[in-house]
Scaffold this motif. Sequence first.
Motif, short mmCIF file in Angstrom:
data_model
loop_
_atom_site.label_atom_id
_atom_site.label_comp_id
_atom_site.label_asym_id
_atom_site.label_seq_id
_atom_site.Cartn_x
_atom_site.Cartn_y
_atom_site.Cartn_z
N HIS A 163 -3.72 3.52 2.83
CA HIS A 163 -4.41 4.16 1.28
C HIS A 163 -4.10 5.15 1.07
O HIS A 163 -4.26 5.62 0.13
CB HIS A 163 -6.52 4.11 2.64
CG HIS A 163 -7.19 4.05 2.95
ND1 HIS A 163 -7.03 5.91 1.54
CD2 HIS A 163 -8.78 3.64 1.12
CE1 HIS A 163 -8.42 6.01 0.73
NE2 HIS A 163 -8.71 4.38 0.30
N ASP A 164 -3.92 5.90 2.34
CA ASP A 164 -3.39 7.63 1.13
C ASP A 164 -2.39 7.61 0.18
O ASP A 164 -2.65 8.35 -0.59
CB ASP A 164 -3.06 8.45 2.32
CG ASP A 164 -3.87 9.10 3.23
OD1 ASP A 164 -5.46 8.80 2.90
OD2 ASP A 164 -3.09 9.27 4.57
N GLN A 197 -2.74 1.80 8.82
CA GLN A 197 -3.99 1.55 7.40
C GLN A 197 -4.33 2.70 6.34
O GLN A 197 -4.52 2.71 4.95
CB GLN A 197 -5.10 0.84 7.65
CG GLN A 197 -5.25 -0.87 8.46
CD GLN A 197 -6.09 -1.23 9.18
OE1 GLN A 197 -7.34 -0.74 9.28
NE2 GLN A 197 -6.02 -3.16 8.77
N GLY A 198 -4.31 3.65 7.71
CA GLY A 198 -4.41 5.69 6.46
C GLY A 198 -3.71 5.53 5.71
O GLY A 198 -3.51 6.06 4.35
N GLY A 245 -2.05 4.81 -1.28
CA GLY A 245 -3.22 3.77 -2.59
C GLY A 245 -2.35 2.80 -3.07
O GLY A 245 -2.22 2.09 -4.03
N THR A 260 -5.41 -3.25 -0.21
CA THR A 260 -5.07 -3.99 0.73
C THR A 260 -5.22 -5.49 0.60
O THR A 260 -5.51 -5.98 -0.51
CB THR A 260 -6.23 -3.53 1.89
OG1 THR A 260 -7.58 -3.75 1.31
CG2 THR A 260 -6.04 -2.39 2.78
N ASP A 299 -8.49 -5.63 -1.16
CA ASP A 299 -8.69 -5.39 -1.92
C ASP A 299 -8.07 -6.03 -3.45
O ASP A 299 -8.25 -6.82 -4.34
CB ASP A 299 -7.31 -4.25 -2.24
CG ASP A 299 -8.37 -3.05 -1.31
OD1 ASP A 299 -9.43 -3.18 -1.26
OD2 ASP A 299 -7.17 -1.73 -1.58
#
Length: 105
Positions: free
Chosen positions: A72-73, A68-69, A75, A78, A81
């Motif tokens: 997220h990094d 997940q990280g 961009g 999810t 989102d």
Amino acid sequence: MNEWLKNGFFLGLGAAVAGKEKVQTYLDDLVSKGRITPKEAEEFAENLIQKGETKEDEWSQASKERVQGMFHDMGLATSDDIENLEAKINHLEKMLEQNADNNNA
């Protein structure tokens, strides 16, 4: 990325199977030499399985957080989102419909 995760899964599965076989061979050897009873061997194996499942859960959660990280990094959106954006779009559509109805009246 999907192939990478699949290969990692199979690598872990192979290690688990090989490890289980080695433990079982070791326990069988101890039983045959009379160092432990078959019941003790069974209890030990069950204990190892339980600890392994606990660790697997911990590792799975840590892996999930790590992935997940990474997403997220990079961009990537999810599912939360996307759901939030869909809710906002629905809200805006309703506002536009109400505004259009008020202008037509």
